[in-house]
Design a protein around this motif. Structure first.
Motif, PDB file in Angstrom:
ATOM      1  N   GLY A  65       0.541  -1.019   0.073  1.00  0.00           N
ATOM      2  CA  GLY A  65       0.064   0.048  -0.071  1.00  0.00           C
ATOM      3  C   GLY A  65       0.833   1.160  -0.035  1.00  0.00           C
ATOM      4  N   THR A  66       1.725   1.243   0.839  1.00  0.00           N
ATOM      5  CA  THR A  66       3.077   2.480   0.728  1.00  0.00           C
ATOM      6  C   THR A  66       3.409   2.637  -0.511  1.00  0.00           C
ATOM      7  N   HIS A  67       3.814   1.477  -1.149  1.00  0.00           N
ATOM      8  CA  HIS A  67       4.543   1.473  -2.631  1.00  0.00           C
ATOM      9  C   HIS A  67       3.530   2.300  -3.533  1.00  0.00           C
ATOM     10  N   ILE A  68       2.113   1.547  -3.498  1.00  0.00           N
ATOM     11  CA  ILE A  68       1.161   2.085  -4.617  1.00  0.00           C
ATOM     12  C   ILE A  68       0.967   3.567  -4.145  1.00  0.00           C
ATOM     13  N   GLN A  69       0.919   3.865  -3.184  1.00  0.00           N
ATOM     14  CA  GLN A  69       0.650   5.550  -2.833  1.00  0.00           C
ATOM     15  C   GLN A  69       1.802   6.429  -3.271  1.00  0.00           C
ATOM     16  N   SER A  70       2.882   5.860  -3.465  1.00  0.00           N
ATOM     17  CA  SER A  70       4.035   6.648  -3.827  1.00  0.00           C
ATOM     18  C   SER A  70       4.378   6.830  -5.336  1.00  0.00           C
ATOM     19  N   LEU A  71       3.646   5.845  -5.930  1.00  0.00           N
ATOM     20  CA  LEU A  71       3.640   6.012  -7.640  1.00  0.00           C
ATOM     21  C   LEU A  71       2.844   7.165  -8.039  1.00  0.00           C
ATOM     22  N   GLN A  72       3.267   7.690  -9.365  1.00  0.00           N
ATOM     23  CA  GLN A  72       2.868   8.552 -10.016  1.00  0.00           C
ATOM     24  C   GLN A  72       1.318   8.091 -10.817  1.00  0.00           C
ATOM     25  N   ALA A  73       0.239   8.903 -11.005  1.00  0.00           N
ATOM     26  CA  ALA A  73      -0.816   8.768 -11.445  1.00  0.00           C
ATOM     27  C   ALA A  73      -0.664   8.429 -13.037  1.00  0.00           C
ATOM     28  N   GLY A  74      -1.204   6.856 -13.327  1.00  0.00           N
ATOM     29  CA  GLY A  74      -1.123   6.265 -14.411  1.00  0.00           C
ATOM     30  C   GLY A  74      -0.036   5.142 -14.414  1.00  0.00           C
ATOM     31  N   SER A  75       0.461   4.926 -13.215  1.00  0.00           N
ATOM     32  CA  SER A  75       1.573   3.849 -13.219  1.00  0.00           C
ATOM     33  C   SER A  75       0.713   2.510 -13.309  1.00  0.00           C
ATOM     34  N   PRO A  76       1.331   1.611 -13.837  1.00  0.00           N
ATOM     35  CA  PRO A  76       0.693   0.055 -13.662  1.00  0.00           C
ATOM     36  C   PRO A  76       0.707  -0.439 -12.334  1.00  0.00           C
ATOM     37  N   GLY A 163      -3.874  13.352   5.333  1.00  0.00           N
ATOM     38  CA  GLY A 163      -5.373  13.614   5.891  1.00  0.00           C
ATOM     39  C   GLY A 163      -6.138  14.496   4.860  1.00  0.00           C
ATOM     40  N   THR A 164      -5.463  14.838   3.642  1.00  0.00           N
ATOM     41  CA  THR A 164      -6.175  15.595   2.580  1.00  0.00           C
ATOM     42  C   THR A 164      -7.156  14.755   1.943  1.00  0.00           C
ATOM     43  N   GLY A 165      -7.201  13.412   2.066  1.00  0.00           N
ATOM     44  CA  GLY A 165      -8.217  12.749   1.392  1.00  0.00           C
ATOM     45  C   GLY A 165      -8.147  12.613  -0.123  1.00  0.00           C
ATOM     46  N   ALA A 166      -6.815  12.841  -0.537  1.00  0.00           N
ATOM     47  CA  ALA A 166      -6.597  12.761  -2.006  1.00  0.00           C
ATOM     48  C   ALA A 166      -6.615  11.257  -2.563  1.00  0.00           C
ATOM     49  N   GLU A 167      -7.207  10.926  -3.674  1.00  0.00           N
ATOM     50  CA  GLU A 167      -7.164   9.758  -4.236  1.00  0.00           C
ATOM     51  C   GLU A 167      -6.384   9.817  -5.645  1.00  0.00           C
ATOM     52  N   VAL A 168      -5.605   8.910  -5.897  1.00  0.00           N
ATOM     53  CA  VAL A 168      -4.704   9.252  -6.972  1.00  0.00           C
ATOM     54  C   VAL A 168      -5.329   7.680  -7.754  1.00  0.00           C
ATOM     55  N   ALA A 169      -5.829   8.035  -9.097  1.00  0.00           N
ATOM     56  CA  ALA A 169      -6.070   6.742  -9.961  1.00  0.00           C
ATOM     57  C   ALA A 169      -4.566   6.161 -10.514  1.00  0.00           C
ATOM     58  N   VAL A 170      -4.485   4.807 -10.187  1.00  0.00           N
ATOM     59  CA  VAL A 170      -3.145   4.353 -11.046  1.00  0.00           C
ATOM     60  C   VAL A 170      -3.551   3.062 -11.855  1.00  0.00           C
ATOM     61  N   GLY A 171      -2.935   2.768 -12.769  1.00  0.00           N
ATOM     62  CA  GLY A 171      -3.257   1.767 -13.776  1.00  0.00           C
ATOM     63  C   GLY A 171      -4.176   2.051 -14.754  1.00  0.00           C
ATOM     64  N   VAL A 172      -4.487   3.313 -14.896  1.00  0.00           N
ATOM     65  CA  VAL A 172      -5.143   3.875 -16.030  1.00  0.00           C
ATOM     66  C   VAL A 172      -4.390   5.088 -16.515  1.00  0.00           C
TER      67      VAL A 172
END
Length: 333
Positions: A65-76, A163-172
């Protein structure tokens, strides 16, 4: 004889600093980890303690989960890509992804692209349940600010506050931003225009009649610039004008019926406007053999002729007898 108690043992030496207990703080005496922190200014990601210290997630799920949150948007972030990146196998990675999805850190949905392919859209949430915590009227503004911060982090590599509640879409693929006025995007597809209304059709489409109707329509632009018609519109309207001419209506009357009382604000489709008038104002067919009215004959001066009966002069359209001789012949019979 000034030494007292010569048989007492000497004092024990103090413990060397290198032999201190490794898990005890040298000053406070508290056991545990010691942090040697430095403030990050670039390339960092803030992770909440609710993920890093989650009591129910496995260590693999927390790290993933930590690794995925550190990725840029669009990363597979599919299982095959993560299995190539880490030594854990596909089965363990799939189980860790299911753990994150169960506790709300991931949302995976299947969507169909415009090209017809089916892809999996993965949304990484750094604070599960933040939608329910915010007021309903502030949700839209917070989401907009969070999306902006997420895009900035993806572009610059900088992190955002926890705590900002930002959601990053990854994989697309990242959604395209609105085009700048100096760099316009692809043109929008316009809806197909409605076909022109039907127009009356003449009984006989002679070449001369259709040519006269076409010339009448082409001449309308000299009377009003808004009535400039294309060749396709002219060909569509010509049979309607021919139907008027066929009913013994003069070109001047047809022209007056088409251009009288035009809308002051202009017309978006002049051809549709003229087609409506050709249909709505179509006159009835002219009566067969109708003699000219007296008003049409007023002012007509016929040539002078000699009567065939009495040789008296009279004016008439054709040679023959005068009025008195035409009346006397039936009475004599």
């Amino acid at each position: 004889m000034d030494t007292k108690n010569p048989s007492a043992p000497p004092c024990a030496p103090s413990r060397p600093a290198g032999k201190n207990h490794p898990h005890r703080h040298p000053k406070s005496g508290v056991s545990g980890v010691i942090h040697d922190n430095a403030r990050h200014t670039t390339r960092f990601t803030v992770i909440g303690n609710h993920l890093a210290q989650h009591p129910e997630l496995s260590l693999l799920a927390i790290g993933l989960g930590t690794h995925i949150q550190s990725l840029q948007a669009g990363s597979p972030v599919d299982i095959k890509t993560l299995a190539k990146r880490f030594p854990e196998g596909p089965d363990r990675i799939a189980a860790a992804l299911r753990e994150l999805e169960t506790h709300g850190y991931l949302r995976r949905t299947r969507e169909r692209t415009p090209g017809g392919n089916i892809v999996t859209r993965t949304v990484s949430c750094n604070r599960p349940g933040h939608h329910a915590e915010r007021p309903a009227n502030a949700a839209a503004n917070t989401d907009a600010r969070a999306d902006t911060r997420a895009d900035t982090r993806a572009d610059t590599g900088a992190g955002t506050g926890a705590g900002t509640g930002a959601e990053v879409a990854v994989g697309v693929a990242r959604p395209t931003r609105p085009a700048h006025p100096t760099n316009p995007g692809p043109p929008k597809k316009r809806a197909p225009r409605k076909p022109l209304p039907a127009v009356p059709q003449p009984a006989y489409k002679g070449a001369g009649l259709l040519q006269a109707a076409t010339d009448l329509l082409v001449g309308l632009r000299r009377l009003d610039p808004d009535l400039l018609l294309s060749a396709c519109d002219t060909a569509h309207l010509a049979p309607g004008v021919a139907a008027w001419l066929e009913r013994d209506v003069s070109p001047t009357a047809v022209r007056h019926a088409l251009i009288s009382d035009l809308p002051p604000e202009g017309m978006r489709r002049p051809a549709a406007f003229l087609a409506h008038r050709l249909t709505a104002k179509l006159p009835p067919p002219a009566p067969f053999g109708n003699p000219p009215s007296p008003a049409e004959t007023v002012g007509v001066r016929h040539p002078l002729r000699n009567c065939d009966g009495c040789d008296r002069g009279f004016r008439g359209p054709e040679p023959g007898r005068c009025r008195d001789c035409r009346v006397a012949v039936p009475m004599a019979a």
